[in-house]
Motif scaffolding. Structure first.
Motif, short mmCIF file in Angstrom:
data_model
loop_
_atom_site.label_atom_id
_atom_site.label_comp_id
_atom_site.label_asym_id
_atom_site.label_seq_id
_atom_site.Cartn_x
_atom_site.Cartn_y
_atom_site.Cartn_z
N GLY C 135 -8.24 -0.66 12.43
CA GLY C 135 -8.80 -0.31 11.13
C GLY C 135 -9.25 -1.51 10.32
N TRP C 136 -8.46 -2.60 10.35
CA TRP C 136 -8.83 -3.74 9.50
C TRP C 136 -10.11 -4.42 9.98
N VAL C 137 -10.40 -4.31 11.28
CA VAL C 137 -11.65 -4.91 11.78
C VAL C 137 -12.84 -4.10 11.25
N LYS C 138 -12.69 -2.77 11.29
CA LYS C 138 -13.76 -1.93 10.75
C LYS C 138 -13.93 -2.18 9.26
N ALA C 139 -12.80 -2.33 8.56
CA ALA C 139 -12.89 -2.61 7.12
C ALA C 139 -13.62 -3.93 6.88
N THR C 205 -12.87 -10.80 -2.08
CA THR C 205 -11.42 -10.81 -1.93
C THR C 205 -10.79 -9.77 -2.86
N LEU C 206 -11.36 -9.66 -4.08
CA LEU C 206 -10.79 -8.72 -5.04
C LEU C 206 -11.07 -7.26 -4.64
N MET C 207 -12.05 -7.06 -3.76
CA MET C 207 -12.35 -5.70 -3.33
C MET C 207 -11.54 -5.28 -2.11
N THR C 208 -10.99 -6.26 -1.35
CA THR C 208 -10.30 -5.91 -0.10
C THR C 208 -9.19 -4.88 -0.26
N PRO C 209 -8.49 -4.78 -1.41
CA PRO C 209 -7.43 -3.76 -1.47
C PRO C 209 -7.95 -2.33 -1.33
N ILE C 210 -9.24 -2.08 -1.52
CA ILE C 210 -9.69 -0.69 -1.35
C ILE C 210 -9.54 -0.25 0.11
N ALA C 211 -9.33 -1.21 1.03
CA ALA C 211 -9.10 -0.82 2.42
C ALA C 211 -7.82 0.00 2.56
N ALA C 212 -6.91 -0.13 1.59
CA ALA C 212 -5.66 0.63 1.64
C ALA C 212 -5.94 2.13 1.60
N ILE C 213 -7.02 2.51 0.89
CA ILE C 213 -7.38 3.92 0.78
C ILE C 213 -7.60 4.50 2.17
N LEU C 214 -8.08 3.66 3.10
CA LEU C 214 -8.37 4.15 4.44
C LEU C 214 -7.29 3.73 5.43
N GLY C 215 -6.12 3.42 4.93
CA GLY C 215 -4.97 3.25 5.82
C GLY C 215 -4.78 1.87 6.41
N VAL C 216 -5.50 0.85 5.90
CA VAL C 216 -5.26 -0.51 6.39
C VAL C 216 -4.01 -1.06 5.68
N ASN C 217 -3.08 -1.64 6.45
CA ASN C 217 -1.84 -2.11 5.85
C ASN C 217 -1.99 -3.49 5.24
N GLU C 218 -2.82 -3.60 4.19
CA GLU C 218 -2.93 -4.87 3.50
C GLU C 218 -2.01 -4.86 2.28
#
Lengths: 248, 283, 269
Positions: C135-139, C205-218
């Protein structure tokens, strides 16, 4: 509306497999309409709040009191250097836990809805950029202008309100336009606190109908249209407000 | 604008067509897995990783839970070692098709579409369905949700039901954590989710003052799954027999009690209907 | 005149003062949030936070990894796209402008959704067999696209800001278009693009937390998971989210300050 679109889009689905369900299914149409209305209202409110915050901040930055200037600088530093999604969650869940509940006749709901928190959080976030933009606008006003007003016996306040600010606003317009556009796009993150705006509405549709590609297309088209509308309005404003002999 | 629309549509169509799942299933004989497992001496079972109390990491890092317990029982019956492989709901079927695991015991609903791709083992070993968690006394029946804000999780297949059938105002969050947090801080009157998960939350003791006031809207069994070709082969039949036995001898009801879960009508019914009448032995 | 002097002074002292003030403020808020808790000392939200800090920081490394990788990918592809945008051939220029416009005008979250949902989670490569795409690669790909479009735009703007006289004089020295670009235009563009480029890194960098919405464990995903594991008590919300904001702040604020300094220096020259 459905009676016109339904035959067309049902035929489209039968021939191509493309499932634009909001144009033939009543429930999905309802979600889409709520999405559009909520999203447009959210964008309008967020932009308005961000402009007010930006103007107040820029005025406070010129204050004689260092405490006030320091507070504005801190506000800008915090909101421009932390993730907007986390700001939104912090406002909604963190501060939202302390807001009073309202009796709805048998059950309770928070006084500030998720929509309200989205307006507050995103407005303050966007405002932190606007302060800087207005400040740059104020700095761009030639010194000679305020010297001229002094000669005309204007008080510093009068100079600021009647001369500096109107000119500064004009100088700020191009940067302001691009910030407002980016803020309008950022309203999509209100999704995380369940504000039924466009992204939320259409993701609900594709979760139920599995038509991700089609709904994603609608979403892209919607945001491109919103951006186009804002840039047209800002462009018109710039043209109407342009002062002969100033700027390009 | 017209050309732009056309281009976007083309992109969307292309993206849509890339969706078609590519299945790697091959024709194979229906006893392959069992002989491979016996030869290897190891049974690889796919279980979920963060699915308390069915399968979760304990403080020491080992996987534990009801499904982990069941997985170990299967390996024990076959006389082989159990190798637990952590899967997610998105990749468990692919793992099975690619033979990275021999068996799924991973909180999977038995559905018609899944029966087309994997060998669903009958009977199911657990069952669950949509229910509500609310503050004690806030909700008494499903009809009480009309007009009220109800929290839920985005993308759950039955979310629409509570709006269309009961007139609730759905507020769907991206994750369970946010949805339940919203309930706790009073942003909605109930949390609409799987009763098994709600029962598990209530069992933790973190939700004092909350209850599950209504029965599930419907009940869907959870099934173990083997490669589709093996469903009616030796491996599938052994599993069927094992699960039948777990219902019959009270193993599953025992696990439900061991993990402090609210007892469910479904497990009790299964136990009763599978109970073998041994009274003829009395004399 | 006095005004100008005082603003300059505030600006230069602000970074240090701010850092100290913010640290104090978050500690104070965390203390206030915890002080009314009647539970045992081990249950105080700050203690709970302390136990989960390694887990949250582990997630944060993924935010940094995603933003650095996306920035590298976006810079390379963005410069490529930027050149396509200023190509002399309409057939290249128009599609490049279209791509740029789509990715610049769409919200990050929407692009992220599109990539996460429409790219399969595994691909079959001719020599490697089936490869899973985490998932994180896709993000990361999802974050690359908007930044790519904006870097392309930066490059276009930078090239446009170089006086046309330079092109003409290079031509008179018998430079080809490629040579002019490489030896004359680009070196100047890089300098002009640097502040904007750094701004985009901070935004990304400030946008990366939105990956959490799609299940990335950041970091955000881990913060929420940590709060749930710790019993999801409402007292945890403020300290946990404040901590999360602070780690992003500590990482990004120096970048912003440095960007500002570069901007001012370039504006002065």
């Amino acid at each position: 509306m459905l009676e016109f679109t339904a035959p067309l889009f049902l035929a489209l689905q039968q021939t191509t497999g493309l499932n634009f369900s909001p144009f033939f299914d009543e429930y999905d149409l309802g979600r889409l309409m709520t999405g559009v209305q909520t999203s447009l209202l959210l964008i309008l409110c967020v932009l308005a709040v961000s402009l007010v915050v930006g103007l107040l901040g820029a005025a406070a930055q010129r204050s004689r009191f260092w405490v006030l200037r320091f507070l504005v600088a801190t506000y800008i530093a915090v909101f421009r250097n932390t993730p907007p999604v986390v700001q939104l969650l912090f406002f909604y869940f963190g501060l939202g836990a302390f807001t009073p509940q309202v009796d709805m006749g048998g059950w309770y709901e928070p006084m500030i809805s998720s929509f309200g928190w989205a307006v507050i959080a995103l407005g303050i976030f966007g405002g932190s950029y606007n302060v800087e933009i207005f400040r740059a606008g104020i700095e761009a006003v030639p010194k000679a202008t305020s010297e001229a007003t002094e000669a005309l016996a204007f008080s510093p306040m009068q100079t600021f309100v009647h001369v500096t600010m109107p000119l500064a606003l004009r100088f700020s317009l191009p940067a302001l336009a691009s910030n407002l556009i980016s803020l309008a796009k950022t309203t999509s993150i209100a999704y995380v606190i369940a504000v039924p705006e466009m992204t939320y509405a259409l993701s609900g549709v594709w979760n139920d109908r599995l038509n991700v590609g089609e709904m994603m297309t609608l979403l892209f088209v919607y945001y491109i249209a919103v951006v186009a509308i804002i840039s047209v309005i800002m462009g018109q404003l710039e043209k109407r407000l342009s002062v002969p002999g100033l700027g390009k | 604008m017209k050309t732009m629309m056309a281009m976007i549509t083309t992109v969307a169509i292309a993206a849509g067509s890339s969706f078609a799942p590519t299945s790697l299933r091959a024709q194979e004989n229906n006893a392959e897995t069992l002989s491979a497992v016996m030869e290897r001496g190891v049974l690889r079972i796919g279980v979920l990783g963060a699915f308390k109390p069915w399968a979760f990491r304990a403080q020491d890092g080992t996987l534990q839970g009801i499904e982990v317990d069941l997985a170990k029982r299967v390996a024990e019956s076959l006389g082989v070692e159990a190798e637990l492989v952590e899967v997610t709901s998105a990749n468990r079927i692919q793992f099975l098709e690619q033979k990275r695991i021999d068996l799924i015991i991973g909180g999977m609903y038995d559905t018609a579409s899944r029966r087309e791709v994997v060998g669903i083992i009958e009977p199911g070993y657990w069952a669950s369905g949509p229910s509500l968690m609310a503050r004690e006394g806030a909700i008494e029946s499903w009809d009480d949700v009309a007009g009220k804000p109800i929290c839920a999780k985005q993308g759950v297949i039955y979310n629409q039901l509570i709006e269309t059938d009961f007139g609730a105002r759905l507020m769907a969050f991206a994750g369970n954590a946010e949805g339940k947090e919203a309930l706790r801080s009073g942003k909605c009157v109930a949390w609409f989710y799987d009763d098994s998960s709600i029962a598990a939350d209530l069992a933790t003791g973190d939700w004092e003052g909350f209850e599950m006031p209504v029965d599930a809207l419907f009940v869907n069994p959870w099934a173990a799954a083997v490669p589709i070709a093996e469903k009616d082969g030796a491996f599938g039949k052994i599993l069927s027999g094992l699960i039948y036995g777990w219902h019959e001898d009270g193993t599953l009801i025992g696990l439900q009690e061991e993990y402090d879960l609210q007892s469910t009508a479904w497990l009790a019914n299964m136990h009763d209907s599978f109970a073998y009448d041994r009274t003829f032995l009395a004399d | 005149m006095t005004n100008a002097v005082s603003t300059t002074r505030t600006r230069s002292t602000v970074p240090i003062l701010l850092g100290a003030a913010l640290l104090l403020a978050s500690l104070a808020i965390a203390y206030l949030a915890t002080s009314h808790i009647a539970k045992g000392p081990d249950d105080s939200p700050l203690k709970v936070l302390g136990r989960w800090i390694p887990f949250i920081l582990e997630g944060f490394t993924l935010n940094i990894l995603m933003s650095v990788l996306a920035m590298i990918l976006a810079t390379v592809s963005g410069i490529g796209l930027g050149f396509l945008q200023i190509s002399n051939a309409v057939i290249i220029r128009q599609p490049a402008r279209f791509v740029t416009r789509v990715f610049r005008n769409s919200p990050w979250l929407v692009i992220l959704f599109a990539i996460m949902l429409m790219v399969p989670f595994e691909i079959t490569l001719p020599h490697f067999g089936t490869v899973m795409i985490p998932g994180w690669v896709k993000a990361t790909i999802g974050f690359t696209l908007p930044v790519m479009a904006n870097i392309a735009e930066l490059l276009r703007g930078a090239v446009a800001s170089i006086p046309t006289g330079q092109w003409e004089s290079a031509e008179s020295l018998a430079f080809s278009r490629m040579q002019t670009m490489r030896h004359v235009i680009l070196p100047q563009c890089i300098r002009r693009m640097l502040p904007g480029w750094m701004n985009w890194f901070a935004l990304l960098t400030l946008m990366t937390p939105i990956a959490a919405i799609l299940g990335v464990n950041e970091a955000l995903g881990n913060t929420q998971a940590a709060m749930e594991s710790a019993g999801s008590s409402p007292d945890l919300l403020i300290p946990f989210y404040l901590f999360l904001m602070s780690i992003f702040f500590i990482f990004i604020y120096p970048v912003s300050v440095w960007t500002k300094r570069l901007e001012r220096r370039f504006a002065a020259t």
